[in-house]
Design an enzyme around this catalytic site. Structure first.
Site, PDB file in Angstrom:
ATOM      1  N   ARG A  93       0.585  -1.167  -0.021  1.00 19.82           N
ATOM      2  CA  ARG A  93       0.121   0.020   0.181  1.00 19.82           C
ATOM      3  C   ARG A  93       0.744   1.373  -0.510  1.00 19.82           C
ATOM      4  NH1 ARG A  93      -3.398   1.818   5.179  1.00 19.82           N
ATOM      5  NH2 ARG A  93      -1.039   1.982   5.308  1.00 19.82           N
ATOM      6  N   HIS A 180     -12.662   5.817   2.933  1.00 17.32           N
ATOM      7  CA  HIS A 180     -13.120   5.268   1.467  1.00 17.32           C
ATOM      8  C   HIS A 180     -12.539   3.485   1.512  1.00 17.32           C
ATOM      9  CE1 HIS A 180     -14.809   3.901  -2.332  1.00 17.32           C
ATOM     10  NE2 HIS A 180     -13.756   3.594  -2.758  1.00 17.32           N
TER      11      HIS A 180
END
EC number: 1.1.1.37
Length: 312
Positions: A93, A180
C-alpha cells in the site's frame, strides 16, 4: 460575444476518466478535455473522437478533446483527477501511496498553472490521502479541492437496500461517513426508503449484511471482473458532483472534505455530509453521532492518518 459553455477537464483517460468525460458531455454539462500521458495521446484522442461521434446519435452538443497537452485544459471550471496507478499484486500500500502522490503533485502543478480558478475533484486512490496531497500542492482554499467516495459508497448502499426491499432506488436515501474502504461508516439511522426509516423496514441482521456488503463493494466488483475495478458507478458519482457544481445545485452529498474541527477532527480529508454548489464545498453538515458511530468514525480517521504518514 456569446456566452461560452463551461469547461471540464478529466485527467486520466482510463475507464473511469473516459466514462466520466462521456457522461459529462452526454448531459451537456460542459465541453470536455480528456488528458493522459504523452505515450497514450493517440488512444486518448481516439476515445474522445469516438465519444464525439456518438453525439449525433445521442443528441448532445459538447466539444470533446483528447490530448496530452495541459495547455488544452486552460480555463477549466472543474478539473477531475482520475489519473494514477491501481494496486498490483505484490505491491505494498505504501508503494501505491508514494507513486500516486507523485502523480497527484505533478498533475496539480499543471492544473494550477492553466486553471488557477478551477474546482478540483479527486478520485484517485487512496482517495482521502490523495485529496490532501492535491490540496497541499495546489495552495487552493479547501472549498475548491474535494474528493469523491461517499457518493459512490452511498450509491452502492442504496442499490443494495432497493434490491432488499424490491423498491425503486429513487426512493432510497442513505449516508456514508468516514474514509473510503473497510472503515467507512454507513449511517443507517439517517437512511430512509420513501421517508420511512430503514430500521423499521429491514431486520437488523439483514441491514448489517447490507452495511458489510457496502464496505466491501469495490472489492466485490474487482473479484468479479478478475482484472481492473469499477468504473461506471464511480464515473456516474463524479458526474453527479460535477453537475452539482456547474449548476450551483447546492446538493446534499457525502464528499471528502478538509476538516477543521468538525466531528472532532482537523487537518485531515474525510468523507462527511456536505452541501456542494457553485463554489465547490459550500458547507460541511455536522450530524449528531452516537458513541458507537463516533468510535467507528475515529477508527476510520486512524486508517486515513496511517495512509497519510506515507505522504512526503
Amino acid at each position: 460575444m456569446g456566452k461560452t459553455r463551461s469547461k471540464v477537464s478529466v485527467i486520466g483517460a482510463g475507464f473511469t476518466g473516459a466514462t466520466t468525460a462521456f457522461l459529462t458531455a452526454q448531459k451537456e454539462l460542459a465541453d470536455v478535455v480528456l488528458v493522459d500521458i504523452p505515450q497514450l495521446e493517440n488512444p486518448t484522442k481516439g476515445k474522445a473522437l469516438d465519444m464525439l461521434e456518438a453525439s449525433p446519435v445521442q443528441g448532445f452538443d459538447a466539444k470533446i478533446t483528447g490530448t496530452s497537452n495541459y495547455e488544452d485544459t486552460a480555463g477549466s471550471d472543474i478539473v477531475v483527477i482520475t489519473a494514477g496507478i491501481a494496486r498490483k499484486p505484490g505491491m505494498s500500500r505504501d508503494d501505491l501511496v508514494s507513486t500516486n502522490e507523485k502523480i497527484m503533485r505533478s498533475v496539480t502543478r499543471e492544473i494550477v498553472k492553466y486553471s488557477p480558478d478551477c474546482i478540483i475533484v479527486v478520485l484517485t486512490n487512496p482517495v482521502d490521502a490523495m485529496t490532501y496531497a492535491v490540496y497541499k500542492e495546489s495552495g487552493f482554499p479547501k472549498e475548491r479541492v474535494i474528493g469523491q467516495s461517499g457518493v459512490l459508497d452511498t450509491a452502492r448502499f442504496r442499490t443494495f437496500v432497493a434490491e432488499e426491499l424490491n423498491l425503486s432506488v429513487k426512493d432510497v436515501t442513505g449516508f456514508v461517513l468516514g474514509g473510503h474502504g473497510d472503515d467507512m461508516v454507513p449511517l443507517v439511522r439517517y437512511s430512509y426508503a420513501g421517508g420511512i426509516p430503514l430500521e423499521t423496514l429491514i431486520p437488523k441482521d439483514r441491514l448489517d449484511a447490507i452495511v458489510e456488503r457496502t464496505r466491501k463493494g469495490g472489492g466485490e466488483i474487482v473479484n468479479l471482473l478478475g482484472n481492473g475495478s469499477a468504473y461506471y458507478a464511480p464515473a456516474a458519482s463524479l458526474t453527479e458532483m460535477v453537475e452539482a457544481i456547474l449548476k450551483d445545485q447546492r446538493r446534499v452529498l457525502p464528499t471528502i472534505a478538509y476538516l477543521e474541527g468538525e466531528y472532532g477532527h482537523e487537518g485531515i480529508y474525510l468523507g462527511v455530509p456536505t452541501i456542494i454548489g457553485g463554489n465547490g464545498l459550500e458547507q460541511i453538515i455536522e450530524l449528531e453521532l452516537t458513541d458507537y458511530e463516533k468510535a467507528q468514525l475515529s477508527k476510520s480517521v486512524e486508517s486515513v492518518k496511517n495512509v497519510m504518514k506515507v505522504l512526503s
